[in-house]
Design a protein around this motif. Structure first.
Motif, PDB file in Angstrom:
ATOM      1  N   SER A   1       0.832  -1.204   0.000  1.00 18.44           N
ATOM      2  CA  SER A   1       0.000   0.000   0.000  1.00 18.44           C
ATOM      3  C   SER A   1       0.868   1.256   0.000  1.00 18.44           C
ATOM      4  CB  SER A   1      -0.961   0.006   1.192  1.00 18.44           C
ATOM      5  OG  SER A   1      -0.245   0.001   2.407  1.00 18.44           O
ATOM      6  N   VAL A   2       2.003   1.225   0.671  1.00 17.29           N
ATOM      7  CA  VAL A   2       2.922   2.373   0.666  1.00 17.29           C
ATOM      8  C   VAL A   2       3.530   2.554  -0.715  1.00 17.29           C
ATOM      9  CG1 VAL A   2       5.106   3.254   1.608  1.00 17.29           C
ATOM     10  CG2 VAL A   2       3.401   2.264   3.141  1.00 17.29           C
ATOM     11  N   VAL A   3       3.944   1.446  -1.343  1.00 18.27           N
ATOM     12  CA  VAL A   3       4.500   1.514  -2.693  1.00 18.27           C
ATOM     13  C   VAL A   3       3.468   2.101  -3.653  1.00 18.27           C
ATOM     14  CG1 VAL A   3       5.382   0.163  -4.645  1.00 18.27           C
ATOM     15  CG2 VAL A   3       6.120  -0.388  -2.318  1.00 18.27           C
ATOM     16  N   ALA A   4       2.246   1.576  -3.625  1.00 17.27           N
ATOM     17  CA  ALA A   4       1.193   2.058  -4.526  1.00 17.27           C
ATOM     18  C   ALA A   4       0.877   3.530  -4.277  1.00 17.27           C
ATOM     19  CB  ALA A   4      -0.066   1.217  -4.354  1.00 17.27           C
ATOM     20  N   TYR A   5       0.841   3.940  -3.024  1.00 19.75           N
ATOM     21  CA  TYR A   5       0.554   5.336  -2.688  1.00 19.75           C
ATOM     22  C   TYR A   5       1.622   6.263  -3.267  1.00 19.75           C
ATOM     23  CZ  TYR A   5       0.153   9.598   0.061  1.00 19.75           C
ATOM     24  OH  TYR A   5       0.040  10.912   0.433  1.00 19.75           O
ATOM     25  N   HIS A   6       2.889   5.925  -3.059  1.00 22.07           N
ATOM     26  CA  HIS A   6       3.969   6.780  -3.551  1.00 22.07           C
ATOM     27  C   HIS A   6       4.068   6.751  -5.079  1.00 22.07           C
ATOM     28  CE1 HIS A   6       5.777   8.407   0.099  1.00 22.07           C
ATOM     29  NE2 HIS A   6       5.340   7.302   0.668  1.00 22.07           N
ATOM     30  N   MET A   7       3.730   5.621  -5.672  1.00 20.26           N
ATOM     31  CA  MET A   7       3.681   5.576  -7.132  1.00 20.26           C
ATOM     32  C   MET A   7       2.594   6.512  -7.650  1.00 20.26           C
ATOM     33  SD  MET A   7       4.242   1.537  -8.023  1.00 20.26           S
ATOM     34  CE  MET A   7       4.118   1.762  -9.813  1.00 20.26           C
TER      35      MET A   7
ATOM     36  N   VAL B   1       3.006   9.590 -10.228  1.00 19.93           N
ATOM     37  CA  VAL B   1       2.208   9.672 -11.456  1.00 19.93           C
ATOM     38  C   VAL B   1       1.440  10.992 -11.516  1.00 19.93           C
ATOM     39  CG1 VAL B   1       0.177   8.676 -12.611  1.00 19.93           C
ATOM     40  CG2 VAL B   1       2.055   7.201 -11.865  1.00 19.93           C
ATOM     41  N   GLY B   2       0.848  11.392 -10.390  1.00 22.46           N
ATOM     42  CA  GLY B   2       0.111  12.651 -10.349  1.00 22.46           C
ATOM     43  C   GLY B   2       0.984  13.854 -10.614  1.00 22.46           C
ATOM     44  N   ARG B   3       2.193  13.818 -10.113  1.00 17.63           N
ATOM     45  CA  ARG B   3       3.120  14.945 -10.296  1.00 17.63           C
ATOM     46  C   ARG B   3       3.787  14.919 -11.660  1.00 17.63           C
ATOM     47  NH1 ARG B   3       5.544  13.961  -4.325  1.00 17.63           N
ATOM     48  NH2 ARG B   3       3.909  15.054  -3.182  1.00 17.63           N
ATOM     49  N   ALA B   4       4.065  13.728 -12.179  1.00 16.98           N
ATOM     50  CA  ALA B   4       4.803  13.608 -13.439  1.00 16.98           C
ATOM     51  C   ALA B   4       3.916  13.745 -14.664  1.00 16.98           C
ATOM     52  CB  ALA B   4       5.529  12.271 -13.489  1.00 16.98           C
ATOM     53  N   GLY B   5       2.643  13.410 -14.528  1.00 11.76           N
ATOM     54  CA  GLY B   5       1.755  13.367 -15.687  1.00 11.76           C
ATOM     55  C   GLY B   5       1.707  14.645 -16.497  1.00 11.76           C
ATOM     56  N   HIS B   6       1.641  15.776 -15.826  1.00 11.37           N
ATOM     57  CA  HIS B   6       1.540  17.048 -16.564  1.00 11.37           C
ATOM     58  C   HIS B   6       2.901  17.554 -17.038  1.00 11.37           C
ATOM     59  CE1 HIS B   6       2.556  18.464 -12.533  1.00 11.37           C
ATOM     60  NE2 HIS B   6       2.972  19.586 -13.104  1.00 11.37           N
ATOM     61  N   VAL B   7       3.995  17.008 -16.490  1.00 10.68           N
ATOM     62  CA  VAL B   7       5.345  17.446 -16.857  1.00 10.68           C
ATOM     63  C   VAL B   7       5.887  16.640 -18.030  1.00 10.68           C
ATOM     64  CG1 VAL B   7       7.715  17.681 -16.005  1.00 10.68           C
ATOM     65  CG2 VAL B   7       5.807  18.152 -14.474  1.00 10.68           C
ATOM     66  N   LEU B   8       5.442  15.409 -18.184  1.00 10.28           N
ATOM     67  CA  LEU B   8       5.983  14.503 -19.189  1.00 10.28           C
ATOM     68  C   LEU B   8       5.372  14.788 -20.560  1.00 10.28           C
ATOM     69  CD1 LEU B   8       8.128  12.372 -19.113  1.00 10.28           C
ATOM     70  CD2 LEU B   8       6.411  10.671 -18.584  1.00 10.28           C
ATOM     71  N   THR B   9       5.727  15.936 -21.099  1.00 12.74           N
ATOM     72  CA  THR B   9       5.245  16.361 -22.413  1.00 12.74           C
ATOM     73  C   THR B   9       6.042  15.658 -23.507  1.00 12.74           C
ATOM     74  OG1 THR B   9       6.832  18.184 -22.508  1.00 12.74           O
ATOM     75  CG2 THR B   9       4.671  18.652 -21.498  1.00 12.74           C
ATOM     76  N   PRO B  10       5.574  15.700 -24.752  1.00 14.51           N
ATOM     77  CA  PRO B  10       6.358  15.093 -25.839  1.00 14.51           C
ATOM     78  C   PRO B  10       7.782  15.659 -25.926  1.00 14.51           C
ATOM     79  CG  PRO B  10       4.143  15.577 -26.590  1.00 14.51           C
ATOM     80  CD  PRO B  10       4.267  16.171 -25.216  1.00 14.51           C
ATOM     81  N   GLU B  11       7.935  16.936 -25.663  1.00 11.08           N
ATOM     82  CA  GLU B  11       9.261  17.553 -25.718  1.00 11.08           C
ATOM     83  C   GLU B  11      10.176  16.989 -24.630  1.00 11.08           C
ATOM     84  OE1 GLU B  11       6.375  19.409 -25.487  1.00 11.08           O
ATOM     85  OE2 GLU B  11       6.266  19.890 -27.628  1.00 11.08           O
TER      86      GLU B  11
END
Length: 158
Positions: free
Chosen positions: A125-131, A135-145
């Protein structure tokens, strides 16, 4: 971290590297972590030496970036196909529990995948929470560029 050198990288790429390093350092039981693009290319990974020092008897990818990236990409593809056949919608997370460890795969909003290889005694549950935080933080940053920049950097610094 087996990530590209920060020299010359954009702020967004450096932020993703920092998020990955933070994930590895904050969550006990992680052996290796990889971010894989939707087409299966390794974008970021943790330092494989960390896993060997902590659990030398662990079998499997043991932090090998290419191996974990291949596993993550394959599991991602397999589960997306299964979800499609079962009309299950999009796949949010996949977890494989093995005798000597676990593999977690979580979708990032751009189609990339976050994969984690963890010890058998990790707190799932800790692993899934931190993942999910990553994902929430990286999703908007991981642009095609940024994906392209990270790929090029990984190719220059294998």
């Amino acid at each position: 971290m087996t990530a590209p050198s920060t020299y010359g990288l954009s702020t967004q790429a450096r932020n993703l590297q920092w998020l990955l390093t933070d994930l590895v350092e904050e969550v006990p039981g992680l052996l290796s972590v990889a971010v894989v693009s939707s087409d299966g290319l390794l974008l970021l990974s943790s330092d494989p030496g960390r896993a060997d020092a902590e659990r030398p008897e662990t079998k499997g990818p043991r932090g090998a970036s290419a191996d974990l990236a291949t596993i993550v990409s394959g599991l991602g593809s397999l589960t997306v196909g299964a979800a499609h056949l079962m009309d299950g919608g999009s796949v949010k997370q996949t977890m494989v529990s093995m005798e000597h460890g676990s593999v977690f795969v979580m979708a990032i909003s751009d189609g990339s995948l976050l994969g984690v290889h963890a010890t058998p005694d990790c707190d799932m549950s800790v692993v899934a929470y931190h993942m999910a935080l990553f994902v929430g933080r990286a999703g908007h940053v991981l642009t095609p560029e940024v994906r392209s920049e990270l790929r090029q950097s990984m190719e220059r610094n294998p």
